[in-house]
Scaffold this motif. Structure first.
Motif, PDB file in Angstrom:
ATOM      1  N   THR A  41      47.907  43.574  37.798  1.00  0.00           N
ATOM      2  CA  THR A  41      47.370  42.219  37.910  1.00  0.00           C
ATOM      3  C   THR A  41      48.382  41.191  37.421  1.00  0.00           C
ATOM      4  O   THR A  41      49.368  41.534  36.765  1.00  0.00           O
ATOM      5  N   THR A 202      46.353  43.572  42.607  1.00  0.00           N
ATOM      6  CA  THR A 202      45.275  42.633  42.944  1.00  0.00           C
ATOM      7  C   THR A 202      45.161  41.550  41.875  1.00  0.00           C
ATOM      8  O   THR A 202      45.616  41.725  40.737  1.00  0.00           O
ATOM      9  N   HIS A 203      44.556  40.421  42.217  1.00  0.00           N
ATOM     10  CA  HIS A 203      44.105  39.514  41.175  1.00  0.00           C
ATOM     11  C   HIS A 203      42.610  39.238  41.343  1.00  0.00           C
ATOM     12  O   HIS A 203      42.089  38.250  40.855  1.00  0.00           O
ATOM     13  N   ASP A 204      41.962  40.141  42.052  1.00  0.00           N
ATOM     14  CA  ASP A 204      40.519  40.056  42.238  1.00  0.00           C
ATOM     15  C   ASP A 204      39.841  40.649  40.989  1.00  0.00           C
ATOM     16  O   ASP A 204      39.948  41.848  40.720  1.00  0.00           O
ATOM     17  N   PRO A 205      39.148  39.814  40.182  1.00  0.00           N
ATOM     18  CA  PRO A 205      38.553  40.325  38.930  1.00  0.00           C
ATOM     19  C   PRO A 205      37.558  41.454  39.159  1.00  0.00           C
ATOM     20  O   PRO A 205      37.402  42.342  38.312  1.00  0.00           O
ATOM     21  N   TYR A 206      36.914  41.430  40.295  1.00  0.00           N
ATOM     22  CA  TYR A 206      35.931  42.458  40.617  1.00  0.00           C
ATOM     23  C   TYR A 206      36.616  43.833  40.716  1.00  0.00           C
ATOM     24  O   TYR A 206      36.066  44.849  40.309  1.00  0.00           O
ATOM     25  N   VAL A 208      39.606  44.469  39.234  1.00  0.00           N
ATOM     26  CA  VAL A 208      40.215  44.734  37.921  1.00  0.00           C
ATOM     27  C   VAL A 208      39.217  45.396  36.978  1.00  0.00           C
ATOM     28  O   VAL A 208      39.549  46.356  36.275  1.00  0.00           O
ATOM     29  N   GLU A 209      37.982  44.910  37.012  1.00  0.00           N
ATOM     30  CA  GLU A 209      37.010  45.437  36.036  1.00  0.00           C
ATOM     31  C   GLU A 209      36.612  46.881  36.328  1.00  0.00           C
ATOM     32  O   GLU A 209      36.064  47.566  35.488  1.00  0.00           O
ATOM     33  N   ARG A 214      44.870  48.887  33.415  1.00  0.00           N
ATOM     34  CA  ARG A 214      45.135  47.514  33.863  1.00  0.00           C
ATOM     35  C   ARG A 214      46.555  47.142  33.418  1.00  0.00           C
ATOM     36  O   ARG A 214      46.833  47.039  32.216  1.00  0.00           O
ATOM     37  N   HIS A 216      49.312  44.436  33.313  1.00  0.00           N
ATOM     38  CA  HIS A 216      49.449  42.980  33.455  1.00  0.00           C
ATOM     39  C   HIS A 216      50.915  42.602  33.571  1.00  0.00           C
ATOM     40  O   HIS A 216      51.730  42.945  32.713  1.00  0.00           O
TER      41      HIS A 216
END
Lengths: 229, 333
Positions: A41, A202-206, A208-209, A214, A216
């Motif tokens: 991310t 991705t930078h889609d939080p959905y 990432v969670e 993760r 960074h």
């Protein structure tokens, strides 16, 4: 090398020779174990795609090295690296990148054809994979006859065609609406539950969670690696 | 080589026998060293002469002629300034100087009586034979050229011989060009009438030939352009294949195959279209239509070959363009 590491990135720097030189990645090191669902991310332009392309052997680092299952990319010729991509790595792209002149099943079978598999065997497996991604009824359609979500699922099936060790997805939900994105993520999670190693930029939080790892990035540098059980 | 042969010829008892209108089916039994042949009704009907040259054994005064072992040579008085040996052509000036040599056409090489060793005919014997055959009549002298670069030199020689004989020099090459599909043109003694006109069938006019060539050129250019366009469009496809594990050579082979096939199909289509245009002329009652057809098919092989080559040139160009871009860069677009 970590005992269980499948993919190791060792002190990798990538400089694009544009003008005075643009540093896309700077001294990035990490080791991804087998069987994890990892996301990379960070903000746009932080080097996520570059890292994925380097991990997939699509590009060579300026400095440093990458190892897949202990094999250093730097030790491989272009032809042998291509063979590694063919056998060990599956790619999913944001823009799907299906071949427009080929039917859905032919797109899925393409990596198998490159492996030298016969048409009948490749078609059988391709149709099976399309069934797994819920597109059994769309196997004989051309990409332009499919929705974005369907095209991305075809791309996911294609990525699994040669049973790769690792699946790399570059912004796979970037061109999908929320419903199709959720469907694709369910599919990728299913792959993961079956033992597949996944790295998703991705930078889609959905997205990432849902990840166990993760990674960074910021300004081409590794800032943090969070791990979750 | 020439000097040796000249020495070898020295002192041979030559006899010139002429007469008859047809070439005998079997070689007549004649004393070795006899130059013999047929005087045809016209010089344009391929008169031929044959010479048996015995082998000389030993050196100097002690040398003897071995009449059992020797070599048979043939030549045509109508094109008397050429002889063939070792599958090569010798061109003489009237005084016997060798001025050019080169490969004869396939049809000449295939002749059964083609000599296999060198031979040199002295100029006085050459003219003796010539006058025995032709007498003092003015005769045409024509060139037998199959390469453009030979034509000019051959023309100069032909004109020199024609002047000496009081005849007319006519370029066979020029005549061929005016009758595209009729390569077998022979002259009558007048030197002005071709066999085609004597027989009477229609033949192609030069523009038809030129039209076909221009069509081929245009077709090649269009195909090349189209190929470049297509491959440029398929850059992304190449990048996808790289991502899926293709090597650069596998992609290059696909592009070359595709380029060659497209151009080949285009060339064949163009050739078939050209055929439609010229078929009536080709089969329009010509006496020697089989020879014409063979020539026409030969041209087809050239057309198809050139098309394939053009396709590959275009493909190589496209590959050069593809090779300069990284697949990552293409996939990002």
């Amino acid at each position: 090398m970590t005992e269980a590491a499948l993919l190791e990135v060792e002190n990798v720097t990538k400089v694009y020779m544009v003008g005075a030189g643009v540093t896309a990645l700077q001294k990035v090191s990490l080791a991804i174990p087998q069987g994890v669902l990892a996301v990379v991310t960070g903000p746009s332009g932080c080097g996520k795609s570059t890292l994925l392309h380097l991990m997939g052997g699509l590009d060579r680092p300026t400095f440093g090295d990458i190892r897949l299952a202990g094999t250093a990319y730097s030790s491989l010729s272009a032809a042998r690296l291509a063979r590694v991509r063919r056998q060990e790595i599956g790619f999913i792209f944001q823009q799907f990148h299906l071949v427009p002149e080929l039917l859905a099943w032919e797109n899925v079978a393409l990596p198998m054809f490159l492996m030298g598999k016969g048409r009948r065997e490749a078609e059988k497996r391709a149709r099976h994979l399309l069934q797994r991604v819920g597109l059994a009824g769309r196997a004989d359609h051309y990409p332009y006859e499919l929705s974005g979500g369907e095209q991305q699922r075809v791309a996911a099936a294609r990525a699994l065609a040669n049973e790769p060790r690792i699946l790399l997805a570059d912004e796979p939900t970037g061109n999908l609406d929320s419903q199709n994105a959720a469907q694709l993520l369910d599919l990728l999670e299913e792959f993961h539950r079956m033992g597949q190693t996944l790295v998703i930029a991705t930078h889609d939080p959905y997205v990432v969670e849902r990840a166990q790892w993760r990674i960074h990035l910021k300004d081409g540098q590794l800032r943090e690696v969070e791990t979750f059980p | 080589m020439v000097a040796r042969s000249q020495a070898q010829m020295a002192g041979l008892p030559f006899h010139l026998l002429t007469g008859g209108m047809e070439w005998p089916k079997e070689t007549p039994s004649l004393p070795p060293g006899t130059l013999w042949g047929v005087v045809p009704g016209t010089l344009g009907a391929e008169p031929r002469f044959s010479l048996f040259l015995p082998r000389r054994e030993g050196e100097g005064e002690g040398s003897v002629w071995n009449w059992e072992e020797g070599q048979r040579y043939s030549f045509w008085p109508a094109a008397v300034y050429q002889l063939f040996w070792d599958q090569e052509q010798l061109v003489f000036t009237p005084d016997g100087e060798v001025v050019t040599q080169g490969q004869p056409p396939q049809a000449v090489m295939a002749r059964a009586l083609l000599p296999t060793r060198d031979i040199w005919i002295p100029a006085d014997l050459f003219w003796k034979v010539w006058h025995e055959v032709a007498g003092d009549r003015p005769v045409p002298v024509y060139q037998w050229s199959w390469r453009v670069e030979d034509t000019l030199k051959g023309r100069v020689q032909a004109e020199a011989i024609a002047r000496q004989l009081g005849g007319t020099a006519v370029s066979l090459y020029d005549l061929r060009r005016s009758a595209t599909l009729r390569p077998d043109i022979l002259l009558t003694p007048s030197g002005l009438v071709t066999r085609i006109k004597a027989v009477g069938p229609p033949h192609l006019e030069p523009p038809s030939e030129n039209l076909a060539l221009y069509s081929l050129l245009l077709g090649g250019l269009i195909l090349g352009g189209q190929m470049i366009h297509l491959v440029a469009r398929r850059q992304k496809e190449g990048a996808i294949l790289v991502a899926l594990g293709s090597t650069w050579w596998e992609i290059a082979w696909l592009v070359l195959l595709e380029g060659g096939l497209y151009a080949l199909v285009g060339g064949i289509l163009g050739y078939l279209l050209m055929s439609l245009a010229i078929l009536p002329s080709l089969l329009g009652g010509q006496a020697d239509w089989w020879a014409s057809l063979r020539h026409y098919l030969g041209q087809g092989v050239v057309v198809v070959g050139v098309s394939w080559l053009l396709g590959w040139m275009a493909a190589f160009f496209a590959l050069g363009v593809l090779g300069r871009r990284s697949p990552v860069e293409v996939l990002k677009q």
